[in-house]
Write a protein that holds these residues in place. Structure first.
Motif, PDB file in Angstrom:
ATOM      1  N   GLY A   1       0.903  -1.405  -0.044  1.00 64.74           N
ATOM      2  CA  GLY A   1       0.101  -0.091  -0.183  1.00 64.74           C
ATOM      3  C   GLY A   1       0.641   1.100   0.006  1.00 64.74           C
ATOM      4  O   GLY A   1       0.287   2.377   0.403  1.00 64.74           O
TER       5      GLY A   1
ATOM      6  N   THR B   1      -6.957   3.859  -6.457  1.00 64.14           N
ATOM      7  CA  THR B   1      -7.801   4.685  -5.305  1.00 64.14           C
ATOM      8  C   THR B   1      -9.372   4.073  -5.521  1.00 64.14           C
ATOM      9  O   THR B   1      -9.963   3.588  -4.511  1.00 64.14           O
ATOM     10  CB  THR B   1      -7.973   6.027  -5.256  1.00 64.14           C
TER      11      THR B   1
ATOM     12  N   ILE C   1      -9.221   0.301  -4.555  1.00 70.98           N
ATOM     13  CA  ILE C   1      -9.146   0.005  -3.032  1.00 70.98           C
ATOM     14  C   ILE C   1     -10.415   0.418  -2.450  1.00 70.98           C
ATOM     15  O   ILE C   1     -10.949  -0.147  -1.755  1.00 70.98           O
ATOM     16  CB  ILE C   1      -8.110   0.757  -2.684  1.00 70.98           C
TER      17      ILE C   1
ATOM     18  N   THR D   1     -13.536  -1.874  -3.105  1.00 65.61           N
ATOM     19  CA  THR D   1     -13.170  -3.393  -2.598  1.00 65.61           C
ATOM     20  C   THR D   1     -13.125  -3.141  -1.110  1.00 65.61           C
ATOM     21  O   THR D   1     -12.828  -4.129  -0.317  1.00 65.61           O
ATOM     22  CB  THR D   1     -12.217  -4.071  -3.142  1.00 65.61           C
TER      23      THR D   1
ATOM     24  N   GLY E   1     -10.901  -1.928   0.538  1.00 65.18           N
ATOM     25  CA  GLY E   1      -9.309  -2.526   0.982  1.00 65.18           C
ATOM     26  C   GLY E   1      -8.910  -4.035   0.715  1.00 65.18           C
ATOM     27  O   GLY E   1      -7.998  -4.377   1.503  1.00 65.18           O
TER      28      GLY E   1
ATOM     29  N   ARG F   1      -6.119  -7.870  -3.417  1.00 64.42           N
ATOM     30  CA  ARG F   1      -4.900  -8.160  -2.905  1.00 64.42           C
ATOM     31  C   ARG F   1      -4.319  -8.934  -4.608  1.00 64.42           C
ATOM     32  O   ARG F   1      -5.161  -9.381  -5.260  1.00 64.42           O
ATOM     33  CB  ARG F   1      -4.857  -9.232  -2.179  1.00 64.42           C
TER      34      ARG F   1
ATOM     35  N   ALA G   1     -10.644 -10.296  -4.537  1.00 59.23           N
ATOM     36  CA  ALA G   1     -11.357  -9.078  -3.915  1.00 59.23           C
ATOM     37  C   ALA G   1     -12.645  -9.434  -3.471  1.00 59.23           C
ATOM     38  O   ALA G   1     -13.174 -10.241  -4.164  1.00 59.23           O
ATOM     39  CB  ALA G   1     -10.979  -7.658  -4.835  1.00 59.23           C
TER      40      ALA G   1
END
Length: 128
Positions: free
Chosen positions: A17, A55, A58, A61, A63, A66, A87
């Motif tokens: 990140g 952005t 992220i 989802t 965060g 992956r 995700a």
């Protein structure tokens, strides 16, 4: 730094990140190409557009997005990457392998093409 090393660092920064480390590896006029009809599809031109895309991914989802770098094949100007990504979004979970092709200029990522394993599933997951 050679394309393979840059690619590996790019995925390390993504996993951590670390936006600043990621930003340092891509050119100001970078272009990321994502096929399909979803909210992430299109040609994202310029470093700000690519960072907005990240952005969005992220945020959408929560965060959970992956990536797991599986393999890198590189020469002096390009790298081909096999990665697995997962995700969760809007009650759906996705797990997919993709191939990304990166083009480099002056040691930085200048362009990326995403080759999606299952375009229909990808578009359904990222539907607006």
């Amino acid at each position: 730094m050679d394309p393979e090393a840059v690619t590996r660092r790019l995925y390390e920064a993504l996993a951590a990140g670390d936006l600043e480390a990621y930003r340092a590896l891509i050119a100001e006029d970078v272009v990321f190409h994502v096929d399909g009809t979803s909210i992430v599809a299109g040609s994202h031109r310029g470093i700000d557009a690519v960072l907005r895309l990240g952005t969005l991914v992220i945020g959408e989802t929560g965060g959970t997005f992956r990536t797991d770098l599986r393999s890198v094949l590189a020469n002096d100007s390009h790298a081909v990457v096999l990665h697995h990504w997962t995700a969760e979004r809007r009650g759906r979970r996705i797990s997919m392998d993709n191939v990304n092709v990166y083009r480099f200029e002056n040691g930085l990522v200048a362009e990326r093409w995403e080759v999606i394993a299952d375009q229909e599933e990808h578009d359904a997951f990222w539907a607006g």
